[in-house]
Design an enzyme around this catalytic site. Structure first.
Site, PDB file in Angstrom:
ATOM      1  CB  THR A  53       8.497   5.076  10.365  1.00  0.00           C
ATOM      2  OG1 THR A  53       8.707   4.028   9.419  1.00  0.00           O
ATOM      3  CG2 THR A  53       9.595   5.054  11.411  1.00  0.00           C
ATOM      4  CB  SER A  60       0.523   0.701   3.835  1.00  0.00           C
ATOM      5  OG  SER A  60       0.869   1.448   4.992  1.00  0.00           O
ATOM      6  CE  LYS A  74      -7.842  -7.089  10.694  1.00  0.00           C
ATOM      7  NZ  LYS A  74      -6.942  -6.650   9.638  1.00  0.00           N
TER       8      LYS A  74
END
Length: 122
Positions: A53, A60, A74
């Site tokens: 969510t 973040s 990545k």
């Protein structure tokens, strides 16, 4: 602390040694960070699905998009459609798994029917 280091090293070894690598990450945080970094050591994951969510606006790790992970290496450049699903993982993941198995089952049933028709024609 030692058990944690062993787990992280184990994840890294699995990723580096894998012929192909995929990430299905439910939620975010520390585990998302370590799994993505393990794939960085092998020049990126081949397949990626994030389900959480978190939004990207707050900066973040959980909110990071697949595009950001591609820019860090990545996720491999050219990874076929890395996906981020903005939803509560415990709600969506069972549906994703069910659809995957349903698609596989339909394909196998179609192959079985085709084989049965060929056998009848002979």
């Amino acid at each position: 602390k030692q058990w944690y280091q062993r787990r992280v090293r184990g994840i890294n070894r699995m990723a580096v040694g894998a012929e192909k690598s995929g990430m299905i990450i439910l939620g975010g945080g520390v585990i998302k960070h370590h799994i993505a970094n393990a794939n960085l050591m092998r020049n990126g994951a081949d397949y990626t699905v994030y389900i959480n969510t978190a939004q990207p606006f707050d900066g973040s790790d959980s909110g990071a998009t697949p595009d950001e992970a591609v820019s860090w290496g990545k996720i491999k450049h050219g990874c076929k459609e890395p996906v981020k699903i903005y939803c509560e993982a415990t709600l969506v993941f069972p549906l994703v798994v069910a659809q995957t198995f349903a698609k596989y089952h339909r394909k196998k049933m179609a192959e079985h029917m085709l084989t049965a028709e060929k056998t009848q024609d002979e």
